[in-house]
Design an enzyme around this catalytic site. Structure first.
Site, PDB file in Angstrom:
ATOM      1  N   LYS A   1       0.880  -1.164   0.000  1.00  0.00           N
ATOM      2  CA  LYS A   1       0.000   0.000   0.000  1.00  0.00           C
ATOM      3  C   LYS A   1       0.917   1.213   0.000  1.00  0.00           C
ATOM      4  CE  LYS A   1      -3.058   2.914   2.654  1.00  0.00           C
ATOM      5  NZ  LYS A   1      -3.867   3.164   3.854  1.00  0.00           N
TER       6      LYS A   1
ATOM      7  N   GLY B   1      -8.058   9.798   9.051  1.00  0.00           N
ATOM      8  CA  GLY B   1      -8.397   9.979  10.461  1.00  0.00           C
ATOM      9  C   GLY B   1      -9.443  11.038  10.748  1.00  0.00           C
TER      10      GLY B   1
ATOM     11  N   ALA C   1      -9.551   5.902   3.393  1.00  0.00           N
ATOM     12  CA  ALA C   1      -9.398   7.060   4.281  1.00  0.00           C
ATOM     13  C   ALA C   1     -10.626   7.960   4.319  1.00  0.00           C
ATOM     14  CB  ALA C   1      -8.181   7.914   3.936  1.00  0.00           C
ATOM     15  N   GLY C   2     -10.902   8.429   5.514  1.00  0.00           N
ATOM     16  CA  GLY C   2     -11.979   9.389   5.729  1.00  0.00           C
ATOM     17  C   GLY C   2     -13.283   8.794   6.201  1.00  0.00           C
TER      18      GLY C   2
ATOM     19  N   ALA D   1      -9.430   2.254   8.922  1.00  0.00           N
ATOM     20  CA  ALA D   1      -8.748   1.880  10.167  1.00  0.00           C
ATOM     21  C   ALA D   1      -9.394   2.611  11.342  1.00  0.00           C
ATOM     22  CB  ALA D   1      -7.261   2.192  10.091  1.00  0.00           C
ATOM     23  N   SER D   2      -9.153   3.935  11.405  1.00  0.00           N
ATOM     24  CA  SER D   2      -9.577   4.698  12.582  1.00  0.00           C
ATOM     25  C   SER D   2     -11.052   4.553  12.893  1.00  0.00           C
ATOM     26  CB  SER D   2      -9.275   6.187  12.369  1.00  0.00           C
ATOM     27  OG  SER D   2      -7.919   6.384  12.079  1.00  0.00           O
TER      28      SER D   2
END
Lengths: 263, 66
Positions: A104, A165, A191-192, A213-214
């Protein structure tokens, strides 16, 4: 059941490898290995990311033990890299460490936005493809850059919904649709994502997968949120394949207009 | 002999191989890689590669990350 149907009839393939889930999990941000273990299990993911860092002698246990136990394929990232040179070097390190040529690719411009640096990203992607890597770049929601990355030989493109994040969801759905409409390979929203509806929207827009992830690891109940994301990705994919009704400016009755009784 | 390991001075037995060095630090060779004097050392070379005095070694491993 829906998840099983999806696997049987709608395979998710990256670079010739088939995955049983369209949800790719980042493992960053979790307070402990136990938390990430439970989240990975609840997510049903088949692919998850790790970062490469100096060995910390004070750490006990390894994220790899958790990943191996769950039978999930590992995807190293180049998080933290600011230049193509750093990212290529990190990918080479990851290849030796994890015995995979998948990467990645992240090359960010600055700490405040963590937005990809397009010039360095494309440079790194071209170099890594030339070195035989299977490159999955984290990119801006820029259809032109996505096109250039695919022309460079990337195995997928992974446009951001919004900065890493932030949990702001998909800031520019139109751009994601544009990227999807001309994609030569998988498009993975990366992301986001803040909550399940963001992941469902990504799939409804036509993305082939979601990487997050987050949204899970920093949720109040990570395992429960992981299950929510898995359901959202499946629901969004089914809705995309089913074909949504067009948006209309005015109402359209679903009950028959003819045959109304005179009361 | 003395090497620089991840930016800090570190005493090692003379002629230690990379495999022995990595296993002594991590307990396994799974998930780790080494960069010696700015060169990524291929995994296949680890059994025969002997560290030398004064080398700069980065020992890198997989950690949680997005």
């Amino acid at each position: 059941m829906a998840g099983q149907q999806q696997t049987a009839h709608d395979p998710f393939v990256i670079a010739g490898e088939e995955f049983g889930s369209r949800l790719i999990m980042g493992t960053g941000g979790a307070p402990s290995l136990d938390v990430i273990d439970a989240a990975l299990a609840a997510s049903g993911t088949a692919l998850c990311t790790v970062a490469m860092r100096r060995l910390d002698p004070s750490t006990t246990g390894s994220i790899l033990d958790v990943i191996d136990r769950r039978g999930v394929r590992v995807l190293p990232n180049t998080a933290g890299c600011r230049t193509a040179r750093e990212a290529v070097r990190t990918a080479e390190v990851a290849r030796e460490a994890l015995e995979t040529d998948w990467v990645k690719l992240e090359v960010v411009a600055d700490e405040r936005t963590l937005l990809p640096d397009p010039v360095e990203l494309l440079d790194a992607a071209q170099t890594l493809v030339g070195l035989g890597f299977t490159v999955l770049p984290y990119t801006n929601d820029d259809p032109v850059l996505a096109r250039r990355l695919q022309q460079a030989g990337c195995a997928a493109v992974m446009p951001l919904g919004s900065p890493i994040g932030t949990g702001l969801g998909i800031a520019n759905p139109h751009n994601i649709e544009l990227i999807v409409s001309e994609a030569r390979g998988p498009v993975i929203l990366d992301a986001g994502i803040g909550t399940a509806s963001d992941a469902a929207l990504a799939m409804e827009l036509g993305c082939d997968g979601v990487l997050l992830a987050s949204a899970v690891t920093r949720a109040q109940d990570p395992a429960r949120m992981a299950a929510a994301m898995a359901a959202a990705v499946t629901a969004g994919r089914l809705a995309r394949l089913a074909g949504r009704i067009p948006r209309r400016s005015h109402a359209q009755a679903s009950s028959p207009i003819e045959g109304m009784a005179v009361l | 002999m003395t090497i620089t390991l991840n930016g800090e001075s570190c005493e090692l037995d003379d002629d230690i191989t990379l495999v022995a060095f990595i296993e002594s630090r991590t307990g396994t060779t799974r998930g780790s890689a080494v960069v010696v004097d700015d060169e990524v050392v291929p995994r296949g070379s680890w059994p025969d590669y002997r560290l030398r005095d004064g080398q700069r070694v980065e020992l890198i491993t997989a950690v949680q990350g997005g």
